[in-house]
Design a protein around this motif. Structure first.
Motif, PDB file in Angstrom:
ATOM      1  N   PRO A  64      -0.735   7.263   8.740  1.00  0.00           N
ATOM      2  CA  PRO A  64      -1.140   8.252   7.347  1.00  0.00           C
ATOM      3  C   PRO A  64      -0.222   8.846   7.245  1.00  0.00           C
ATOM      4  N   TYR A  65       1.102   9.464   7.728  1.00  0.00           N
ATOM      5  CA  TYR A  65       1.325  10.570   6.538  1.00  0.00           C
ATOM      6  C   TYR A  65       2.819   9.528   6.266  1.00  0.00           C
ATOM      7  N   CYS A  66       3.049   8.773   5.702  1.00  0.00           N
ATOM      8  CA  CYS A  66       3.656   7.848   5.603  1.00  0.00           C
ATOM      9  C   CYS A  66       3.411   7.595   4.463  1.00  0.00           C
ATOM     10  N   SER A  67       3.502   7.930   2.819  1.00  0.00           N
ATOM     11  CA  SER A  67       2.821   8.133   1.492  1.00  0.00           C
ATOM     12  C   SER A  67       4.005   6.965   1.397  1.00  0.00           C
ATOM     13  N   GLU A  68       3.805   6.038  -0.237  1.00  0.00           N
ATOM     14  CA  GLU A  68       4.256   5.619  -1.073  1.00  0.00           C
ATOM     15  C   GLU A  68       5.703   5.935  -1.314  1.00  0.00           C
ATOM     16  N   ASP A  69       6.056   7.122  -1.985  1.00  0.00           N
ATOM     17  CA  ASP A  69       7.481   7.271  -1.352  1.00  0.00           C
ATOM     18  C   ASP A  69       8.340   7.764  -0.557  1.00  0.00           C
ATOM     19  N   GLU A  85       3.705  -0.421  -2.590  1.00  0.00           N
ATOM     20  CA  GLU A  85       1.994  -0.781  -2.571  1.00  0.00           C
ATOM     21  C   GLU A  85       1.647  -0.189  -1.196  1.00  0.00           C
ATOM     22  N   LEU A  86       1.280   0.395  -0.728  1.00  0.00           N
ATOM     23  CA  LEU A  86       0.090   0.364   0.149  1.00  0.00           C
ATOM     24  C   LEU A  86      -1.187   0.458  -0.241  1.00  0.00           C
ATOM     25  N   ARG A  87      -1.963  -0.336   0.841  1.00  0.00           N
ATOM     26  CA  ARG A  87      -3.303  -0.491   0.827  1.00  0.00           C
ATOM     27  C   ARG A  87      -4.144  -0.854   1.992  1.00  0.00           C
ATOM     28  N   ASP A  88      -5.283  -0.432   2.480  1.00  0.00           N
ATOM     29  CA  ASP A  88      -6.339   0.124   3.468  1.00  0.00           C
ATOM     30  C   ASP A  88      -6.438  -1.664   4.342  1.00  0.00           C
ATOM     31  N   HIS A  89      -5.991  -3.176   3.259  1.00  0.00           N
ATOM     32  CA  HIS A  89      -6.216  -4.250   3.882  1.00  0.00           C
ATOM     33  C   HIS A  89      -5.652  -5.267   2.869  1.00  0.00           C
TER      34      HIS A  89
END
Length: 281
Positions: A64-69, A85-89
């Motif tokens: 969770p501490y890794c954002s797209e940036d 691109e980050l997604r839940d699934h």
């Protein structure tokens, strides 16, 4: 039952499913490591240009501490990153509809994510897959600080305040885009109606649509109009020829009409022959 693991000569750790293990640690001072599972993105059903198969890396177990940036900066050491691109699934690349601003996006769930990392070149994908699992990638550095805990909460609380001027600019831009898409849709419908409009004899012009789309000779309105016309003809024919005497009278009227037309044609031919006689003076 534990998953079988294979070690390659270059220090790679592979698991079933074609995934390769990448190790990350939050900072250089921490000892604990986190495992990412990566492989090349290959989905036959997806034909989107946003995720080219030869340059897209599919990543599982992103913390969770890794954002797209942060993910973009982390994988930039393997090559230039085009998009993250980050997604839940796992899912399709783009949702239908206009792109929403950060002010109107629903709150995302805080948890582990799956990611799609698109490199500028295919060499970046190969470098990320061949990175040794025993050499962890450091997330938080002096050049790239990552906030967690209370500091992260304070930052989110500060960013939650919306400036009226910024919000007004976002709303104006969204409405301009909405009006533009509305005009384009109305223009497209108008052109389609003009192309599929019937002429005086009831014919409909058949036009080819966009590439890959089948041509439609009739619109829904034209189909209904043609169906109603056929029903009227059928109903009229059934009423005229319902009884035997109606059918007999219809034949007599048809024969009389043919005879009348034959006599008119004979008179017209005689008149044409008379006009063709030679008159010297």
């Amino acid at each position: 039952m534990a998953l079988s693991q294979k070690k390659h000569a270059r220090g790679q750790l592979c698991i079933p499913g074609g995934f390769t293990v990448l190790s990350i640690q939050f900072s250089s001072d921490t000892v604990a490591q986190h495992k990412l599972y990566v492989k090349e993105h290959k989905v036959r059903a997806e034909r989107s240009s946003h995720r080219p198969m030869d340059r897209t890396l599919f990543v599982l177990n992103i913390p969770p501490y890794c954002s797209e940036d942060v993910v973009k900066e982390l994988f930039s050491q393997f090559g230039s990153v085009h998009s993250v691109e980050l997604r839940d699934h796992p899912g399709s690349s783009q949702e239908s509809g206009p792109k929403l601003s950060t002010f109107f996006k629903p709150l995302t769930k805080q948890g582990f994510k799956v990611g799609y990392i698109v490199f500028q070149n295919a060499s970046g994908l190969s470098a990320a897959k061949s990175h040794p699992h025993n050499v962890p990638l450091v997330v938080c550095t002096e050049q790239r600080p990552v906030q967690t805990g209370v500091q992260k909460w304070i930052q989110k609380y500060t960013e939650s305040f919306i400036q009226p001027d910024n919000l007004q600019q976002v709303i104006d831009a969204f409405m301009r885009d909405y009006d533009k898409r509305k005009e384009e849709e109305e223009e497209r419908q108008k052109k389609e109606a003009e192309q599929q409009q019937e002429d005086e004899e009831g014919w409909v012009k058949v036009t080819r649509g966009s590439k890959g789309a089948k041509a439609r000779p009739h619109s829904e309105k034209a189909n209904q109009k043609t169906l109603q016309k056929e029903m009227r003809k059928k109903r009229k024919k059934e009423l005229m020829n319902f009884y035997t005497w109606q059918h007999r009278n219809t034949q007599k009227e048809h024969i009389a009409e043919l005879r009348k037309k034959f006599e008119e044609d004979k008179q017209r031919i005689a008149l044409l022959r008379a006009q063709r006689k030679f008159r010297p003076y």
